[in-house]
Enzyme design. Structure first.
Site, PDB file in Angstrom:
ATOM      1  CG  ASP A  67      -0.330  -0.553   2.483  1.00  0.00           C
ATOM      2  OD1 ASP A  67       0.909  -0.540   2.583  1.00  0.00           O
ATOM      3  OD2 ASP A  67      -1.069  -0.998   3.370  1.00  0.00           O
ATOM      4  CD  GLU A 143      -9.013   0.900   7.732  1.00  0.00           C
ATOM      5  OE1 GLU A 143      -8.866  -0.077   8.484  1.00  0.00           O
ATOM      6  OE2 GLU A 143      -8.543   2.027   7.987  1.00  0.00           O
TER       7      GLU A 143
HETATM    8  C1  F6R Z   1       1.451  -1.728   6.165  1.00  0.00           C
HETATM    9  C2  F6R Z   1       0.096  -2.241   6.217  1.00  0.00           C
HETATM   10  C3  F6R Z   1      -0.683  -2.333   7.488  1.00  0.00           C
HETATM   11  C4  F6R Z   1       0.146  -2.686   8.718  1.00  0.00           C
HETATM   12  C5  F6R Z   1      -0.730  -2.710   9.963  1.00  0.00           C
HETATM   13  C6  F6R Z   1       0.076  -2.986  11.214  1.00  0.00           C
HETATM   14  O1  F6R Z   1       1.948  -1.741   4.850  1.00  0.00           O
HETATM   15  O2  F6R Z   1      -0.414  -2.567   5.206  1.00  0.00           O
HETATM   16  O3  F6R Z   1      -1.696  -3.306   7.323  1.00  0.00           O
HETATM   17  O4  F6R Z   1       0.758  -3.918   8.526  1.00  0.00           O
HETATM   18  O5  F6R Z   1      -1.384  -1.486  10.113  1.00  0.00           O
HETATM   19  O6  F6R Z   1       0.933  -1.902  11.432  1.00  0.00           O
HETATM   20  P1  F6R Z   1       2.099  -1.956  12.516  1.00  0.00           P
HETATM   21  O7  F6R Z   1       3.067  -2.985  12.053  1.00  0.00           O
HETATM   22  O8  F6R Z   1       2.690  -0.586  12.511  1.00  0.00           O
HETATM   23  O9  F6R Z   1       1.460  -2.326  13.799  1.00  0.00           O
END
Ligand code: F6R
Length: 242
Positions: A67, A143
């Site tokens: 993303d 989401e």
């Molecule tokens: C990142 C992504 C998100 C994260 C998720 C967890 O490219 O697509 O889905 O993997 O928000 O984020 P962290 O690792 O910061 O807890």
């Protein structure tokens, strides 16, 4: 779904990097799906270390990121282009033509999404897709409520996701309101999904993924239907302190 319980973040990161290194050692033209956020940073450090120790080359690897924020250019310090360059790409022998991330500043975002799908198709299937887990169950930026049949698309970020990601910005107001994300169908076409989960904050989401029902209201639950998923989770995320 195979669940590998590890002690802590460091062990999770090492195990995850060894799964990727095994593939790179075995396959002539590996295709990796990569994630940003806090979770994979240790894994990237471990890959860099392997490269510095000359145990791996990335010359034949292609990567596709999940993303990118809409409106942030590649030089913006909070863009995922910038993140990937800083955390991994500039430290290893991978050329810019081998790394793919959606362009959140494209004039026509719909066309950008279609182009991204086309680039993934041309590379063949993604061999291993690395995922982190959102507190609300998002994978990529899909989401709750996103269709399981979605392909790469523009999504409105939930307030809770913007708040969770505000730690990387000066304030929550600076967090973009939209992102381009691979769709759930795009993600689950990968041959192997490697989900990394670390920390107490993720325990509720991980428990729901493992024990809850499969529902578009909790996007990560789709992984229960994928034939080849490895979850590497640390003790804090598993709430298991044996
Ligand atoms: C990142 C992504 C998100 C994260 C998720 C967890 O490219 O697509 O889905 O993997 O928000 O984020 P962290 O690792 O910061 O807890």
């Amino acid at each position: 779904m195979k669940i590998v319980k590890v002690k802590d973040y460091q062990e999770m990161s090492q195990k995850a990097s060894s799964v990727l290194l095994d593939l790179i050692a075995k396959k002539a033209d590996p295709v990796l799906g990569l994630a940003t956020g806090s979770t994979p940073i240790g894994m990237y450090q471990s890959l860099i270390k392997a490269y510095e120790q000359e145990t791996v080359s990335f010359k034949h690897v292609k990567t596709f990121n999940l993303d990118e924020y809409v409106g942030l250019g590649r030089q913006h310090p909070n863009s995922y282009h910038y993140f990937m360059n800083e955390k991994l790409f500039k430290h290893i022998d991978i050329g810019s033509g081998q790394t793919f991330i959606p362009d959140g500043t494209a004039n026509d975002l719909v066309v950008e999404c279609q182009n991204y799908e086309q680039q993934i198709r041309e590379a063949g299937q993604i061999d291993i897709q690395v995922l982190g887990l959102g507190l609300n169950g998002h994978i990529g930026f899909n989401e709750p409520g996103t269709s399981f049949s979605s392909r790469t698309h523009v999504i409105d970020l939930m307030e809770s996701t913007r708040l969770a990601n505000a730690r990387f910005f000066d304030s929550v107001d600076e967090v973009p309101t939209q992102a381009i994300t691979m769709g759930i169908d795009t993600i689950t076409e990968s041959k192997l999904i490697l989900l990394l989960v670390s920390g107490e904050k993720k325990a509720t989401a991980l428990a729901r993924l493992i024990n809850g029902e499969v529902s578009e209201e909790f996007p990560a639950s789709i992984l229960n239907r994928h034939p080849n998923v490895i979850i590497i989770a640390d003790e804090a995320a598993c709430r298991c302190r044996e």
